[in-house]
Design an enzyme around this catalytic site. Structure first.
Site, short mmCIF file in Angstrom:
data_model
loop_
_atom_site.label_atom_id
_atom_site.label_comp_id
_atom_site.label_asym_id
_atom_site.label_seq_id
_atom_site.Cartn_x
_atom_site.Cartn_y
_atom_site.Cartn_z
N LYS A 23 10.34 -0.32 14.07
CA LYS A 23 10.91 -0.04 12.74
C LYS A 23 11.95 1.08 12.85
O LYS A 23 13.03 1.00 12.24
CB LYS A 23 9.80 0.40 11.78
CG LYS A 23 8.79 -0.67 11.41
CD LYS A 23 7.77 -0.12 10.41
CE LYS A 23 6.64 -1.08 10.11
NZ LYS A 23 5.62 -0.49 9.20
N GLY A 79 -4.71 -1.77 5.15
CA GLY A 79 -3.95 -2.93 4.67
C GLY A 79 -4.56 -4.25 5.12
O GLY A 79 -4.83 -5.13 4.32
N ARG A 80 -4.86 -4.36 6.39
CA ARG A 80 -5.38 -5.63 6.91
C ARG A 80 -6.84 -5.85 6.52
O ARG A 80 -7.42 -6.90 6.80
CB ARG A 80 -5.21 -5.68 8.43
CG ARG A 80 -5.78 -4.50 9.18
CD ARG A 80 -5.36 -4.48 10.63
NE ARG A 80 -5.77 -3.25 11.27
CZ ARG A 80 -5.07 -2.12 11.23
NH1 ARG A 80 -3.91 -2.08 10.57
NH2 ARG A 80 -5.51 -1.02 11.84
N LYS A 105 0.86 -1.20 0.00
CA LYS A 105 0.00 0.00 0.00
C LYS A 105 0.88 1.24 0.00
O LYS A 105 0.73 2.15 -0.79
CB LYS A 105 -0.92 -0.02 1.23
CG LYS A 105 -1.79 1.22 1.36
CD LYS A 105 -2.72 1.15 2.55
CE LYS A 105 -3.52 2.44 2.68
NZ LYS A 105 -4.45 2.45 3.83
N HIS A 156 -4.22 -32.40 19.50
CA HIS A 156 -3.01 -33.16 19.87
C HIS A 156 -1.83 -32.22 20.11
O HIS A 156 -0.69 -32.65 20.18
CB HIS A 156 -2.69 -34.17 18.76
CG HIS A 156 -3.86 -35.07 18.47
ND1 HIS A 156 -4.08 -36.26 19.14
CD2 HIS A 156 -4.91 -34.93 17.64
CE1 HIS A 156 -5.20 -36.83 18.70
NE2 HIS A 156 -5.73 -36.03 17.79
N GLU A 202 -3.91 -6.05 15.27
CA GLU A 202 -3.40 -4.76 14.80
C GLU A 202 -4.51 -3.70 14.82
O GLU A 202 -4.25 -2.51 14.94
CB GLU A 202 -2.81 -4.88 13.39
CG GLU A 202 -1.87 -3.73 13.02
CD GLU A 202 -1.19 -3.92 11.67
OE1 GLU A 202 0.00 -4.28 11.63
OE2 GLU A 202 -1.87 -3.71 10.64
N GLU A 215 10.90 -4.50 4.20
CA GLU A 215 11.02 -5.91 3.80
C GLU A 215 10.59 -6.12 2.35
O GLU A 215 11.25 -6.80 1.57
CB GLU A 215 10.16 -6.79 4.71
CG GLU A 215 10.58 -6.81 6.18
CD GLU A 215 9.85 -5.78 7.02
OE1 GLU A 215 9.65 -6.03 8.21
OE2 GLU A 215 9.47 -4.72 6.47
#
Ligand code: F6P
Length: 543
Positions: free
Chosen positions: A502, A269-270, A208, A387, A356, A214
């Site tokens: 960051k 974004g999310r 975005k 399990h 977030e 990254e």
């Protein structure tokens, strides 16, 4: 340090009522025996059956929770959001993920401008591009059709897409393989580089902001990799980004590419998987028609969230139960356990969506909250989870669970029976038993074998893993998350909390870059602990 909503009578009543519900006579093992309970505490609409009868609630709880929803006008707030109100007050933005799947002719205005034409244009461009790729009209720089697509993006720029592509893999175009390059960890890139054929690979840079370290590092790495293979990067890269972001083709000279698709700053974004962020990779992998069905499923759930009366509104009821469990019963984690493997990437997506959005410490009135908001979300498919961490689910610190079941599996042709049942029936035997075992518990003189029970859960059932039902599930969790935020008076659409780490990393990065440039560089301007790790990194050994 006052909390706004706690002053309201409904909130106070709920606090008092929580003490009631904690009483032994209100143990779930008694509550769930009440006649007609499942009929009273379940809803069925928009492709979902939502059973909340194993939640630690009674009529009074639900009545008071609905009163809270009314006093907070959460549905009115949600309608204002969907109409373009700038609910993201700290960033002065609207939050219009619902518009990205609006197929009605209703306009949606931001700053007096109807944004639906630009959204519809992006959908049309995606459809056209996917078709050109599938028809091999657009190929790699050596003329070979694309067989691999690599989504280069992190957080909201990949988690939703990975959830949907995994959930709908049976609908995938058999000639297209999808890969996710999210982590800057070189192992992520290394694995993909060894799995793909560079000549038939299309890289989709999704960001975005187009400022995420990254994603930019991985994009650069991919560019160099493609060039090293003697291929023309401008023919192997496309981007999805905000209009006029540094990555928008018109302004991105450093990374020439085939084309750019726009997402918009009014889509978080999310919350962006139904925008071009999900649209481009999913249309290439699943075909545009399946992507559109997914959008239409999400739209159906949006209309339900916007219009269904509070007591029949599935995301509102789920949000109220989320608040009840986390605030009043102090159960501050929440598991999502889909009893179907293709939903294995749902919990990672909802982790970002919920944590977030609602991991906040300040109210919309700019006051610090007494209790920071939000709860831990985690999950794993059933029965694997049984399990793994169900020992704690049954006898350790309790946590609420969403069990998700699918009636009709894809693979019903493999039908051998074990203990008289098929694998799918075995799965369901566990899906049906776990909520009751958690709720009822079991007495035993041997304490190690004693089960306290009274452990809440909801069960969500869909008929099948169709694109529409995946749209229903996605929009359900998005609406639930936003309704919870409206109840807690917090802004679910900003994420300033991610910035400090960051900024600190950029200081360290500068130090590393300086050392790369000059091997005599000493890490004198960092704290001793950071220096220890930097020395370790450059010496290649633990100290
Ligand atoms: O750092 C968090 C975050 O900003 C998320 O909110 C977002 O989904 C992700 O990073 C990726 O951001 P972008 O799409 O701008 O690269």
């Amino acid at each position: 340090m006052a909390i706004l909503h706690t002053d309201k009578s409904a909130w106070k009543k709920l606090k008092q009522h929580a003490d009631q519900i904690q009483l032994p006579e209100n143990h779930l093992k008694y509550l769930i025996k009440q006649t007609g309970r499942i009929k009273k505490f379940s809803l069925s609409d928009v492709g979902l059956f939502y059973d909340f009868s194993r939640q630690r609630i009674d009529d009074k709880t639900l009545e008071t929770l609905l009163e809270l929803a009314k006093t907070k006008s959460i549905q009115k707030q949600y309608n204002s959001m969907a109409k373009g109100k700038k609910v993201n007050i700290t960033e002065k933005r609207a939050a219009l993920h619902t518009a990205s799947r609006n197929f009605s002719d209703n306009p949606v205005f931001v700053d007096g401008k109807d944004i639906m034409p630009e959204i519809k244009t992006v959908r049309k461009n995606i459809k056209k591009f996917a078709l050109q790729i599938h028809k091999k009209e657009i190929t790699g720089s050596t003329g070979k059709p694309f067989k691999h697509i690599v989504v280069v993006g992190i957080g909201g720029s990949y988690l939703g897409t990975e959830f949907v592509s995994t959930a709908l893999q049976v609908y995938a175009n058999k000639n297209i393989h999808i890969h996710y390059l999210s982590n800057v960890d070189i192992h992520n890139f290394g694995k993909i580089a060894s799995d793909i054929d560079p000549e038939t690979t299309l890289w989709i840079i999704i960001s975005k902001s187009f400022t995420t370290a990254e994603t930019l590092a991985n994009a650069k790495l991919a560019y160099e990799f493609v060039k090293e293979k003697g291929l023309d990067p401008a023919k192997h890269f496309i981007s999805v980004t905000s209009k006029n972001s540094p990555g928008d083709t018109s302004s991105n000279t450093s990374m020439p590419n085939l084309c750019s698709f726009h997402m918009f700053d009014y889509i978080g974004g999310r919350y962006s998987v139904t925008s071009a962020v999900g649209g481009v990779p999913l249309s290439l992998y699943l075909g545009y028609d399946n992507f559109e069905q997914f959008l239409k499923g999400a739209e159906e759930m949006d209309n339900h969230a916007l219009n269904a009366p509070l007591q029949n509104n599935i995301p509102i009821i789920a949000a109220l139960i989320g608040i009840w469990n986390s605030y009043f019963l102090k159960l501050q984690s929440h598991a999502i356990i889909p009893y179907i493997d293709p939903l294995s990437k749902l919990a990672p997506h909802i982790q970002q969506l919920s944590m977030e959005s609602n991991g906040k410490a300040v109210s919309t009135e700019d006051t610090f909250l007494d209790d920071p908001a939000g709860y831990l979300v985690f999950g794993e498919p059933g029965t694997n989870a049984q399990h793994s961490f169900f020992q704690l689910a049954h006898q350790g610190r309790p946590f609420p669970i969403d069990f998700i079941g699918v009636i009709n599996p894809w693979y019903d042709q493999f039908n051998c029976k074990s203990k008289g049942v098929s694998n799918h029936q075995e799965l369901w035997a566990n899906l049906i038993s776990q909520p009751n075992a958690l709720a009822i518990g079991k007495d035993n003189k041997n304490k190690a074998k004693y089960f306290s029970g009274n452990r809440p859960s909801s069960t969500i059932i869909i008929n099948d893993l169709s694109p529409k039902n995946i749209g229903h599930i996605l929009a359900f969790y998005e609406a639930k998350t936003v309704f919870e935020a409206f109840i807690m008076d917090i802004n679910p659409f900003d994420q300033f909390g991610v910035e400090l780490g960051k900024i600190t990393a950029s200081g360290i990065r500068k130090e590393i870059a300086a050392k790369n440039d000059n091997s005599d560089h000493q890490f004198t301007s960092v704290d001793p602990t950071s220096k220890l790790y930097l020395d370790m990194l450059f010496s290649g050994n633990i100290h």
